[in-house]
Design a protein around this motif. Structure first.
Motif, PDB file in Angstrom:
ATOM      1  N   GLU A  93     -46.810 -99.174 -12.478  1.00 40.41           N
ATOM      2  CA  GLU A  93     -45.869 -98.246 -11.849  1.00 40.41           C
ATOM      3  C   GLU A  93     -45.790 -98.444 -10.336  1.00 40.41           C
ATOM      4  OE1 GLU A  93     -46.177 -94.137 -12.948  1.00 40.41           O
ATOM      5  OE2 GLU A  93     -46.534 -94.644 -15.051  1.00 40.41           O
ATOM      6  N   GLY A  94     -46.852 -98.910  -9.728  1.00 36.33           N
ATOM      7  CA  GLY A  94     -46.866 -99.112  -8.283  1.00 36.33           C
ATOM      8  C   GLY A  94     -46.362-100.479  -7.837  1.00 36.33           C
ATOM      9  N   ALA A  95     -45.982-101.326  -8.791  1.00 34.04           N
ATOM     10  CA  ALA A  95     -45.614-102.710  -8.466  1.00 34.04           C
ATOM     11  C   ALA A  95     -44.422-102.813  -7.513  1.00 34.04           C
ATOM     12  CB  ALA A  95     -45.339-103.501  -9.741  1.00 34.04           C
ATOM     13  N   ASP A  96     -43.360-102.060  -7.758  1.00 36.57           N
ATOM     14  CA  ASP A  96     -42.178-102.159  -6.895  1.00 36.57           C
ATOM     15  C   ASP A  96     -42.500-101.768  -5.456  1.00 36.57           C
ATOM     16  OD1 ASP A  96     -40.575-103.072  -8.974  1.00 36.57           O
ATOM     17  OD2 ASP A  96     -39.781-101.072  -9.447  1.00 36.57           O
ATOM     18  N   GLN A  97     -43.237-100.695  -5.287  1.00 38.97           N
ATOM     19  CA  GLN A  97     -43.607-100.245  -3.943  1.00 38.97           C
ATOM     20  C   GLN A  97     -44.541-101.255  -3.272  1.00 38.97           C
ATOM     21  OE1 GLN A  97     -42.264 -97.768  -2.268  1.00 38.97           O
ATOM     22  NE2 GLN A  97     -43.507 -98.203  -0.480  1.00 38.97           N
ATOM     23  N   ASN A  98     -45.516-101.769  -4.036  1.00 35.81           N
ATOM     24  CA  ASN A  98     -46.429-102.767  -3.475  1.00 35.81           C
ATOM     25  C   ASN A  98     -45.674-104.020  -3.052  1.00 35.81           C
ATOM     26  OD1 ASN A  98     -48.720-101.246  -3.704  1.00 35.81           O
ATOM     27  ND2 ASN A  98     -49.468-102.247  -5.550  1.00 35.81           N
ATOM     28  N   ARG A  99     -44.734-104.466  -3.882  1.00 35.80           N
ATOM     29  CA  ARG A  99     -43.958-105.666  -3.557  1.00 35.80           C
ATOM     30  C   ARG A  99     -43.155-105.446  -2.273  1.00 35.80           C
ATOM     31  NH1 ARG A  99     -42.135-106.412  -8.145  1.00 35.80           N
ATOM     32  NH2 ARG A  99     -43.683-107.950  -8.757  1.00 35.80           N
ATOM     33  N   LYS A 100     -42.545-104.286  -2.162  1.00 35.91           N
ATOM     34  CA  LYS A 100     -41.758-103.958  -0.966  1.00 35.91           C
ATOM     35  C   LYS A 100     -42.656-104.024   0.276  1.00 35.91           C
ATOM     36  CE  LYS A 100     -38.635-100.677  -1.156  1.00 35.91           C
ATOM     37  NZ  LYS A 100     -37.995 -99.343  -1.215  1.00 35.91           N
ATOM     38  N   GLN A 101     -43.862-103.480   0.183  1.00 40.80           N
ATOM     39  CA  GLN A 101     -44.788-103.467   1.322  1.00 40.80           C
ATOM     40  C   GLN A 101     -45.300-104.865   1.656  1.00 40.80           C
ATOM     41  OE1 GLN A 101     -47.909-100.731   0.340  1.00 40.80           O
ATOM     42  NE2 GLN A 101     -46.608 -98.927   0.585  1.00 40.80           N
ATOM     43  N   SER A 102     -45.692-105.630   0.631  1.00 34.06           N
ATOM     44  CA  SER A 102     -46.297-106.936   0.888  1.00 34.06           C
ATOM     45  C   SER A 102     -45.289-107.953   1.414  1.00 34.06           C
ATOM     46  CB  SER A 102     -46.981-107.481  -0.369  1.00 34.06           C
ATOM     47  OG  SER A 102     -46.043-107.730  -1.383  1.00 34.06           O
ATOM     48  N   LEU A 103     -44.026-107.825   1.031  1.00 31.16           N
ATOM     49  CA  LEU A 103     -43.014-108.792   1.462  1.00 31.16           C
ATOM     50  C   LEU A 103     -42.236-108.353   2.702  1.00 31.16           C
ATOM     51  CD1 LEU A 103     -41.618-109.892  -2.017  1.00 31.16           C
ATOM     52  CD2 LEU A 103     -43.433-110.962  -0.650  1.00 31.16           C
ATOM     53  N   ALA A 104     -42.514-107.150   3.195  1.00 32.51           N
ATOM     54  CA  ALA A 104     -41.822-106.641   4.385  1.00 32.51           C
ATOM     55  C   ALA A 104     -42.042-107.592   5.564  1.00 32.51           C
ATOM     56  CB  ALA A 104     -42.324-105.247   4.736  1.00 32.51           C
ATOM     57  N   GLY A 105     -40.955-107.983   6.183  1.00 32.34           N
ATOM     58  CA  GLY A 105     -41.037-108.842   7.358  1.00 32.34           C
ATOM     59  C   GLY A 105     -41.225-110.318   7.046  1.00 32.34           C
ATOM     60  N   ILE A 106     -41.289-110.682   5.788  1.00 33.04           N
ATOM     61  CA  ILE A 106     -41.442-112.092   5.416  1.00 33.04           C
ATOM     62  C   ILE A 106     -40.102-112.544   4.832  1.00 33.04           C
ATOM     63  CG2 ILE A 106     -42.673-113.759   3.983  1.00 33.04           C
ATOM     64  CD1 ILE A 106     -45.088-111.848   4.139  1.00 33.04           C
ATOM     65  N   CYS A 109     -51.065-104.893  -8.891  1.00 33.22           N
ATOM     66  CA  CYS A 109     -52.459-104.485  -8.685  1.00 33.22           C
ATOM     67  C   CYS A 109     -52.513-103.397  -7.616  1.00 33.22           C
ATOM     68  CB  CYS A 109     -53.301-105.667  -8.205  1.00 33.22           C
ATOM     69  SG  CYS A 109     -53.201-107.130  -9.243  1.00 33.22           S
ATOM     70  N   THR A 110     -53.386-102.423  -7.807  1.00 34.61           N
ATOM     71  CA  THR A 110     -53.533-101.408  -6.758  1.00 34.61           C
ATOM     72  C   THR A 110     -54.015-102.050  -5.461  1.00 34.61           C
ATOM     73  OG1 THR A 110     -55.780-100.860  -7.487  1.00 34.61           O
ATOM     74  CG2 THR A 110     -54.000 -99.504  -8.350  1.00 34.61           C
ATOM     75  N   GLU A 111     -54.696-103.190  -5.550  1.00 34.94           N
ATOM     76  CA  GLU A 111     -55.181-103.900  -4.367  1.00 34.94           C
ATOM     77  C   GLU A 111     -54.047-104.607  -3.619  1.00 34.94           C
ATOM     78  OE1 GLU A 111     -58.352-103.442  -7.389  1.00 34.94           O
ATOM     79  OE2 GLU A 111     -56.341-104.294  -7.499  1.00 34.94           O
ATOM     80  N   GLY A 112     -52.879-104.728  -4.258  1.00 33.10           N
ATOM     81  CA  GLY A 112     -51.731-105.392  -3.638  1.00 33.10           C
ATOM     82  C   GLY A 112     -51.041-104.484  -2.643  1.00 33.10           C
ATOM     83  N   GLY A 113     -49.880-104.932  -2.160  1.00 33.36           N
ATOM     84  CA  GLY A 113     -49.124-104.134  -1.202  1.00 33.36           C
ATOM     85  C   GLY A 113     -49.345-104.601   0.213  1.00 33.36           C
ATOM     86  N   LYS A 114     -49.349-103.661   1.139  1.00 32.47           N
ATOM     87  CA  LYS A 114     -49.494-103.981   2.554  1.00 32.47           C
ATOM     88  C   LYS A 114     -50.760-104.804   2.795  1.00 32.47           C
ATOM     89  CE  LYS A 114     -49.414-101.978   7.108  1.00 32.47           C
ATOM     90  NZ  LYS A 114     -49.273-100.767   7.905  1.00 32.47           N
ATOM     91  N   GLY A 115     -50.610-105.904   3.517  1.00 35.53           N
ATOM     92  CA  GLY A 115     -51.752-106.752   3.830  1.00 35.53           C
ATOM     93  C   GLY A 115     -52.016-107.851   2.819  1.00 35.53           C
ATOM     94  N   ALA A 116     -51.194-107.933   1.770  1.00 26.76           N
ATOM     95  CA  ALA A 116     -51.379-108.995   0.776  1.00 26.76           C
ATOM     96  C   ALA A 116     -51.146-110.354   1.435  1.00 26.76           C
ATOM     97  CB  ALA A 116     -50.414-108.804  -0.389  1.00 26.76           C
ATOM     98  N   ASN A 117     -51.782-111.368   0.902  1.00 22.82           N
ATOM     99  CA  ASN A 117     -51.579-112.730   1.360  1.00 22.82           C
ATOM    100  C   ASN A 117     -50.305-113.244   0.691  1.00 22.82           C
ATOM    101  OD1 ASN A 117     -51.859-115.747   1.181  1.00 22.82           O
ATOM    102  ND2 ASN A 117     -53.718-115.297   2.340  1.00 22.82           N
ATOM    103  N   VAL A 118     -49.346-113.723   1.480  1.00 22.45           N
ATOM    104  CA  VAL A 118     -48.070-114.188   0.937  1.00 22.45           C
ATOM    105  C   VAL A 118     -47.868-115.653   1.303  1.00 22.45           C
ATOM    106  CG1 VAL A 118     -45.561-113.837   0.917  1.00 22.45           C
ATOM    107  CG2 VAL A 118     -47.098-111.872   1.144  1.00 22.45           C
ATOM    108  N   LYS A 119     -47.425-116.435   0.318  1.00 24.13           N
ATOM    109  CA  LYS A 119     -47.211-117.860   0.526  1.00 24.13           C
ATOM    110  C   LYS A 119     -45.933-118.280  -0.189  1.00 24.13           C
ATOM    111  CE  LYS A 119     -49.625-122.249   0.215  1.00 24.13           C
ATOM    112  NZ  LYS A 119     -50.892-122.893  -0.040  1.00 24.13           N
ATOM    113  N   TYR A 120     -45.201-119.210   0.401  1.00 30.51           N
ATOM    114  CA  TYR A 120     -44.005-119.756  -0.227  1.00 30.51           C
ATOM    115  C   TYR A 120     -44.418-120.818  -1.246  1.00 30.51           C
ATOM    116  CZ  TYR A 120     -41.420-117.662   3.658  1.00 30.51           C
ATOM    117  OH  TYR A 120     -40.879-116.795   4.562  1.00 30.51           O
TER     118      TYR A 120
END
Length: 145
Positions: A74-87, A103-114
């Motif tokens: 249920e938190g996936a959409d919000q986490n995705r929005k936070q983790s990809l913000a500004g990328i 994952c509840t551990e996802g979201g803001k501060g996630a490591n993002v790679k192309y």
């Protein structure tokens, strides 16, 4: 020539047998086999099938991100929005996140790679199918070989 072909086929069959009986179990396993006490399930991630995603997971974990994912669909959409913000998006690539958005551990501060879309989407689909039977709140230890 026949002897060489027969030897080759024997080796292939033996290798397939070893994979099938020993190394081919990529599915989840219940707690009790070299897992941190906080994880309920271990998932052996197939680096041979999804090499870019596997490399990213290993890289993110080495950088301090959690190898454990607490399922929170249920938190996936919000986490995705936070983790990809500004990328920004990049043509021909997906933005892969670790920890994953589900994952509840996802979201803001996630490591993002192309990474390549085929690798990223295939890996996401594979993980989703592996975890279908588990409820939100289940803690999954990811192991990338």
């Amino acid at each position: 020539m026949k002897k060489k072909l027969l030897s080759f086929l024997t080796i292939v069959i033996l290798a397939a047998g070893v994979y099938w009986f020993e190394g081919g179990d990529l599915h989840t396993k219940k707690t009790g086999e070299n897992q941190p006490s906080s994880a309920q399930v271990t998932l052996q991630f197939p680096s041979g099938r999804y090499p870019e995603t596997a490399h990213h997971i290993k890289e993110a974990i080495r950088a301090g991100k959690s190898p454990v994912c607490t399922i929170d669909r249920e938190g996936a959409d919000q986490n995705r929005k936070q983790s990809l913000a500004g990328i920004p998006t990049r043509k021909g690539y997906d933005r892969d996140e670790w920890p994953m958005a589900m994952c509840t551990e996802g979201g803001k501060g996630a490591n993002v790679k192309y990474i390549a879309p085929k690798d990223n989407r295939g890996a996401g689909s594979w993980v989703s199918h592996q975890l279908d039977e588990y409820k939100d709140g289940t803690r999954v230890q990811f192991v990338v070989k």
